[in-house]
Every structure is written in structure tokens, then in C-alpha cells.
Design a protein around this motif. Structure first.
Motif, PDB file in Angstrom:
ATOM      1  N   MET A   1      31.028  -7.067  -9.402  1.00 51.76           N
ATOM      2  CA  MET A   1      32.379  -7.630  -9.286  1.00 51.76           C
ATOM      3  C   MET A   1      32.503  -8.552  -8.075  1.00 51.76           C
ATOM      4  SD  MET A   1      35.104  -4.747 -10.585  1.00 51.76           S
ATOM      5  CE  MET A   1      34.718  -3.581  -9.324  1.00 51.76           C
ATOM      6  N   VAL A   2      31.901  -8.156  -6.957  1.00 50.46           N
ATOM      7  CA  VAL A   2      31.930  -9.011  -5.762  1.00 50.46           C
ATOM      8  C   VAL A   2      31.183 -10.308  -6.043  1.00 50.46           C
ATOM      9  CG1 VAL A   2      31.122  -9.220  -3.381  1.00 50.46           C
ATOM     10  CG2 VAL A   2      32.254  -7.132  -4.118  1.00 50.46           C
ATOM     11  N   ALA A   3      30.018 -10.195  -6.677  1.00 50.14           N
ATOM     12  CA  ALA A   3      29.236 -11.391  -7.004  1.00 50.14           C
ATOM     13  C   ALA A   3      29.995 -12.290  -7.985  1.00 50.14           C
ATOM     14  CB  ALA A   3      27.887 -10.995  -7.590  1.00 50.14           C
ATOM     15  N   LEU A   4      30.655 -11.694  -8.954  1.00 49.20           N
ATOM     16  CA  LEU A   4      31.440 -12.464  -9.922  1.00 49.20           C
ATOM     17  C   LEU A   4      32.606 -13.179  -9.236  1.00 49.20           C
ATOM     18  CD1 LEU A   4      31.830 -13.193 -12.920  1.00 49.20           C
ATOM     19  CD2 LEU A   4      33.308 -11.185 -13.108  1.00 49.20           C
ATOM     20  N   PHE A   5      33.287 -12.479  -8.342  1.00 53.54           N
ATOM     21  CA  PHE A   5      34.392 -13.072  -7.586  1.00 53.54           C
ATOM     22  C   PHE A   5      33.899 -14.261  -6.765  1.00 53.54           C
ATOM     23  CE2 PHE A   5      36.620 -13.169  -3.456  1.00 53.54           C
ATOM     24  CZ  PHE A   5      37.867 -13.600  -3.889  1.00 53.54           C
ATOM     25  N   TYR A   6      32.775 -14.078  -6.090  1.00 55.79           N
ATOM     26  CA  TYR A   6      32.199 -15.150  -5.259  1.00 55.79           C
ATOM     27  C   TYR A   6      31.802 -16.345  -6.129  1.00 55.79           C
ATOM     28  CZ  TYR A   6      29.407 -17.166  -1.466  1.00 55.79           C
ATOM     29  OH  TYR A   6      28.896 -17.988  -0.490  1.00 55.79           O
ATOM     30  N   ALA A   7      31.196 -16.066  -7.282  1.00 52.88           N
ATOM     31  CA  ALA A   7      30.800 -17.143  -8.205  1.00 52.88           C
ATOM     32  C   ALA A   7      32.027 -17.865  -8.762  1.00 52.88           C
ATOM     33  CB  ALA A   7      29.964 -16.571  -9.344  1.00 52.88           C
ATOM     34  N   MET A   8      33.101 -17.119  -9.055  1.00 49.22           N
ATOM     35  CA  MET A   8      34.330 -17.735  -9.562  1.00 49.22           C
ATOM     36  C   MET A   8      34.946 -18.675  -8.520  1.00 49.22           C
ATOM     37  SD  MET A   8      35.286 -16.692 -12.673  1.00 49.22           S
ATOM     38  CE  MET A   8      37.050 -16.562 -12.756  1.00 49.22           C
ATOM     39  N   LEU A   9      34.932 -18.257  -7.255  1.00 49.68           N
ATOM     40  CA  LEU A   9      35.446 -19.123  -6.194  1.00 49.68           C
ATOM     41  C   LEU A   9      34.673 -20.434  -6.142  1.00 49.68           C
ATOM     42  CD1 LEU A   9      36.103 -16.663  -3.232  1.00 49.68           C
ATOM     43  CD2 LEU A   9      37.795 -17.860  -4.605  1.00 49.68           C
ATOM     44  N   HIS A  10      33.347 -20.333  -6.228  1.00 49.86           N
ATOM     45  CA  HIS A  10      32.515 -21.534  -6.218  1.00 49.86           C
ATOM     46  C   HIS A  10      32.785 -22.410  -7.440  1.00 49.86           C
ATOM     47  CE1 HIS A  10      30.285 -20.858  -2.639  1.00 49.86           C
ATOM     48  NE2 HIS A  10      29.733 -19.735  -3.055  1.00 49.86           N
ATOM     49  N   THR A  11      32.921 -21.777  -8.590  1.00 52.74           N
ATOM     50  CA  THR A  11      33.151 -22.529  -9.824  1.00 52.74           C
ATOM     51  C   THR A  11      34.478 -23.269  -9.784  1.00 52.74           C
ATOM     52  OG1 THR A  11      31.862 -20.874 -11.024  1.00 52.74           O
ATOM     53  CG2 THR A  11      33.236 -22.333 -12.337  1.00 52.74           C
ATOM     54  N   VAL A  12      35.527 -22.587  -9.363  1.00 50.39           N
ATOM     55  CA  VAL A  12      36.844 -23.219  -9.261  1.00 50.39           C
ATOM     56  C   VAL A  12      36.797 -24.365  -8.259  1.00 50.39           C
ATOM     57  CG1 VAL A  12      39.222 -22.842  -8.478  1.00 50.39           C
ATOM     58  CG2 VAL A  12      38.139 -21.196 -10.006  1.00 50.39           C
ATOM     59  N   GLY A  13      36.146 -24.133  -7.116  1.00 49.98           N
ATOM     60  CA  GLY A  13      36.011 -25.185  -6.100  1.00 49.98           C
ATOM     61  C   GLY A  13      35.230 -26.384  -6.603  1.00 49.98           C
ATOM     62  N   THR A  14      34.207 -26.132  -7.396  1.00 52.89           N
ATOM     63  CA  THR A  14      33.386 -27.221  -7.934  1.00 52.89           C
ATOM     64  C   THR A  14      34.188 -28.080  -8.908  1.00 52.89           C
ATOM     65  OG1 THR A  14      31.393 -25.875  -7.698  1.00 52.89           O
ATOM     66  CG2 THR A  14      31.267 -27.747  -9.187  1.00 52.89           C
ATOM     67  N   PHE A  15      34.956 -27.448  -9.788  1.00 53.34           N
ATOM     68  CA  PHE A  15      35.748 -28.205 -10.752  1.00 53.34           C
ATOM     69  C   PHE A  15      36.922 -28.943 -10.114  1.00 53.34           C
ATOM     70  CE2 PHE A  15      33.684 -25.425 -13.957  1.00 53.34           C
ATOM     71  CZ  PHE A  15      33.143 -26.440 -14.733  1.00 53.34           C
ATOM     72  N   ALA A  16      37.299 -28.521  -8.911  1.00 51.05           N
ATOM     73  CA  ALA A  16      38.412 -29.181  -8.213  1.00 51.05           C
ATOM     74  C   ALA A  16      37.946 -30.433  -7.459  1.00 51.05           C
ATOM     75  CB  ALA A  16      39.069 -28.210  -7.251  1.00 51.05           C
ATOM     76  N   MET A  17      36.629 -30.632  -7.346  1.00 49.13           N
ATOM     77  CA  MET A  17      36.103 -31.760  -6.569  1.00 49.13           C
ATOM     78  C   MET A  17      35.812 -32.950  -7.469  1.00 49.13           C
ATOM     79  SD  MET A  17      33.440 -30.068  -3.845  1.00 49.13           S
ATOM     80  CE  MET A  17      32.400 -29.285  -5.037  1.00 49.13           C
ATOM     81  N   SER A  18      35.806 -34.137  -6.844  1.00 51.67           N
ATOM     82  CA  SER A  18      35.282 -35.326  -7.522  1.00 51.67           C
ATOM     83  C   SER A  18      34.013 -35.724  -6.772  1.00 51.67           C
ATOM     84  CB  SER A  18      36.307 -36.450  -7.500  1.00 51.67           C
ATOM     85  OG  SER A  18      36.717 -36.720  -6.181  1.00 51.67           O
ATOM     86  N   PHE A  19      33.062 -36.330  -7.481  1.00 50.10           N
ATOM     87  CA  PHE A  19      31.755 -36.604  -6.893  1.00 50.10           C
ATOM     88  C   PHE A  19      31.491 -38.103  -6.821  1.00 50.10           C
ATOM     89  CE2 PHE A  19      31.521 -32.394  -8.827  1.00 50.10           C
ATOM     90  CZ  PHE A  19      31.129 -31.655  -7.727  1.00 50.10           C
ATOM     91  N   CYS A  20      30.843 -38.525  -5.718  1.00 53.59           N
ATOM     92  CA  CYS A  20      30.515 -39.937  -5.498  1.00 53.59           C
ATOM     93  C   CYS A  20      29.163 -40.293  -6.089  1.00 53.59           C
ATOM     94  CB  CYS A  20      30.471 -40.236  -4.001  1.00 53.59           C
ATOM     95  SG  CYS A  20      31.988 -39.848  -3.155  1.00 53.59           S
ATOM     96  N   SER A  21      28.333 -39.299  -6.317  1.00 48.41           N
ATOM     97  CA  SER A  21      26.969 -39.565  -6.760  1.00 48.41           C
ATOM     98  C   SER A  21      26.585 -38.557  -7.827  1.00 48.41           C
ATOM     99  CB  SER A  21      26.023 -39.456  -5.561  1.00 48.41           C
ATOM    100  OG  SER A  21      24.687 -39.507  -5.982  1.00 48.41           O
ATOM    101  N   LYS A  22      25.582 -38.922  -8.628  1.00 48.91           N
ATOM    102  CA  LYS A  22      25.054 -37.995  -9.626  1.00 48.91           C
ATOM    103  C   LYS A  22      23.716 -37.413  -9.165  1.00 48.91           C
ATOM    104  CE  LYS A  22      27.141 -40.358 -13.520  1.00 48.91           C
ATOM    105  NZ  LYS A  22      26.926 -41.085 -14.763  1.00 48.91           N
ATOM    106  N   PHE A  23      23.256 -37.849  -8.013  1.00 46.32           N
ATOM    107  CA  PHE A  23      21.935 -37.455  -7.539  1.00 46.32           C
ATOM    108  C   PHE A  23      22.059 -36.479  -6.372  1.00 46.32           C
ATOM    109  CE2 PHE A  23      21.541 -41.700  -9.345  1.00 46.32           C
ATOM    110  CZ  PHE A  23      20.608 -41.440 -10.339  1.00 46.32           C
ATOM    111  N   ILE A  24      21.304 -35.391  -6.470  1.00 49.90           N
ATOM    112  CA  ILE A  24      21.287 -34.370  -5.426  1.00 49.90           C
ATOM    113  C   ILE A  24      19.903 -34.377  -4.790  1.00 49.90           C
ATOM    114  CG2 ILE A  24      21.440 -31.896  -4.980  1.00 49.90           C
ATOM    115  CD1 ILE A  24      23.330 -31.685  -7.336  1.00 49.90           C
ATOM    116  N   ASP A  25      19.865 -34.512  -3.469  1.00 46.88           N
ATOM    117  CA  ASP A  25      18.592 -34.483  -2.739  1.00 46.88           C
ATOM    118  C   ASP A  25      18.178 -33.036  -2.501  1.00 46.88           C
ATOM    119  OD1 ASP A  25      18.365 -37.267  -2.500  1.00 46.88           O
ATOM    120  OD2 ASP A  25      19.769 -37.262  -0.816  1.00 46.88           O
ATOM    121  N   GLN A  26      17.846 -32.350  -3.583  1.00 48.56           N
ATOM    122  CA  GLN A  26      17.540 -30.936  -3.469  1.00 48.56           C
ATOM    123  C   GLN A  26      16.782 -30.494  -4.708  1.00 48.56           C
ATOM    124  OE1 GLN A  26      16.680 -28.250  -1.955  1.00 48.56           O
ATOM    125  NE2 GLN A  26      18.470 -28.393  -0.631  1.00 48.56           N
ATOM    126  N   PHE A  27      16.113 -29.350  -4.606  1.00 49.26           N
ATOM    127  CA  PHE A  27      15.403 -28.787  -5.750  1.00 49.26           C
ATOM    128  C   PHE A  27      16.372 -28.151  -6.734  1.00 49.26           C
ATOM    129  CE2 PHE A  27      12.335 -28.088  -2.166  1.00 49.26           C
ATOM    130  CZ  PHE A  27      11.481 -29.109  -2.524  1.00 49.26           C
TER     131      PHE A  27
END
Length: 197
Positions: free
Chosen positions: A33-59
Motif C-alpha cells: 500500500m505504501v509503494a502503491l501510494f508513492y507510485a500514485m503520487l509519481h504518476t499524478v505528478g507526471t501527468f500534471a507536467m508538460s515536457f520540452c523534450s522527448k529524449f531522456i539522458d538515462q538508461f
């Protein structure tokens, strides 16, 4: 696992009544439940953002890297990610540390050196594996996102995602006598080859 070891060592007579199937299910459910709550916070935050690039300098496509390419005002999101991540990491680590402090206090009261050695060898692999995971993940997630150089981000992601899973079998198998014997044999062969070469 820390709580299981704590009950087994500090209250062995109550182990069967404390570590019941229901208690294990409740602990697992709470973790999920804690992990799900943490993941939900990240998911909601991600959908609330707009992005300048489609490329991520990461694996991997993880939250710190998404925050880095966001066009949105990410100050509060970044602070939120750091605060919640630090609380979860610190809370888990604090619980484990408190469990192991109680275990080590109980172990130090064991009169036989052999009994202390056996108990320490039971607890040490779990403590090492969890510490390795928490320290590497804390480094990967809790460093400042905006100011971190790309090479440091790549190295942190590699360390966090590769080292703990790689070391887990090694750490947990060090109690196995056959593994210890095989490692000693390999080291002796390597040493003799080094001296002859």
C-alpha cells in the motif's frame, strides 16, 4: 525480514504467536500500500507536467529524469519527490536499524561466542543487502536533479539498478559452506597462478 529476525532472536518463545500468517500478510499488504501510494503520487505528478523534450539522458525512464526534461515549474514537484522519497527511505532504514539494535543488544547477552557468531551470521546478510539498496537508491534519487551532470546521473542509475541485485545472491550465499569452499578454492588457484606467472 528485520522484524522477523528481531522476534526470532529477542522473543523466541513468542515467535509462533507473533509471526503468524495473518501478521505476515498484514506487513506485506502495508508495504504494498505504501509503494502503491508513492507510485500514485509519481504518476499524478507526471501527468500534471508538460515536457520540452522527448529524449531522456538515462538508461531508464524514472521520475528524476522526467523532472529534468519538464517545461513545467518543477520546483514543488522536485521538493515533493525528495521529501517523500527521503521519508520513505529514512523510515524504512530507521525501522531496520532499531530492529537490529535490539537484536545486537540481545546477541551481546548470549554467553557463548559460538552462539553470538551464529546469530550475527544470520542477520548480517540481510542488513548488508538492505543497506546497499537504500544507500544506492538514496544517492540516485535524492541528489539534486537539475544540477547533476549527465555522467553522474548515468553512474548513479547503473549503481542503483545493477549493484544491489548483483550483490544479493553473493551476500546471502556467503553463509553457504559450499560457496565459501568454492571461493577459497578459486582464490587459492588465482593466488598460485599469480605467483607462478
Amino acid at each position: 525480514m528485520a522484524y522477523d529476525r528481531y522476534v526470532a532472536i529477542c522473543d523466541p518463545l513468542f515467535y509462533e504467536t507473533t509471526m503468524t500468517k495473518e501478521a505476515c500478510i498484514q506487513m506485506a499488504a502495508f508495504s504494498w500500500m505504501v509503494a502503491l501510494f508513492y507510485a500514485m503520487l509519481h504518476t499524478v505528478g507526471t501527468f500534471a507536467m508538460s515536457f520540452c523534450s522527448k529524449f531522456i539522458d538515462q538508461f531508464f525512464c524514472e521520475i528524476p529524469q522526467l523532472l529534468k526534461i519538464s517545461c513545467s515549474d518543477r520546483y514543488f514537484l522536485e521538493i515533493g519527490v525528495h521529501i517523500i522519497g527521503a521519508c520513505l527511505s529514512f523510515g524504512s532504514f530507521l525501522f531496520i536499524i532499531l530492529s537490529y539494535i535490539q537484536i545486537f543488544r540481545a546477541v551481546m547477552r548470549i554467553p557463548s561466542t559460538q552462539g553470538r557468531k551464529k546469530t550475527f551470521s544470520t542477520c548480517t546478510p540481510h542488513f548488508l543487502a538492505v543497506s546497499l539498496f537504500l544507500f544506492t537508491s538514496s544517492f540516485a534519487y535524492l541528489k539534486p536533479i537539475s544540477n547533476s551532470p549527465i555522467n553522474l546521473n548515468l553512474a548513479a542509475a547503473a549503481v542503483y539498478s545493477v549493484i544491489p541485485p548483483l550483490m544479493n545472491p553473493v551476500i546471502y550465499s556467503m553463509r553457504n559452506k559450499q560457496i565459501k569452499a568454492a571461493i577459497r578454492k578459486c582464490m587459492c588457484v588465482h593466488r598460485s597462478a599469480f605467483h607462478h606467472g
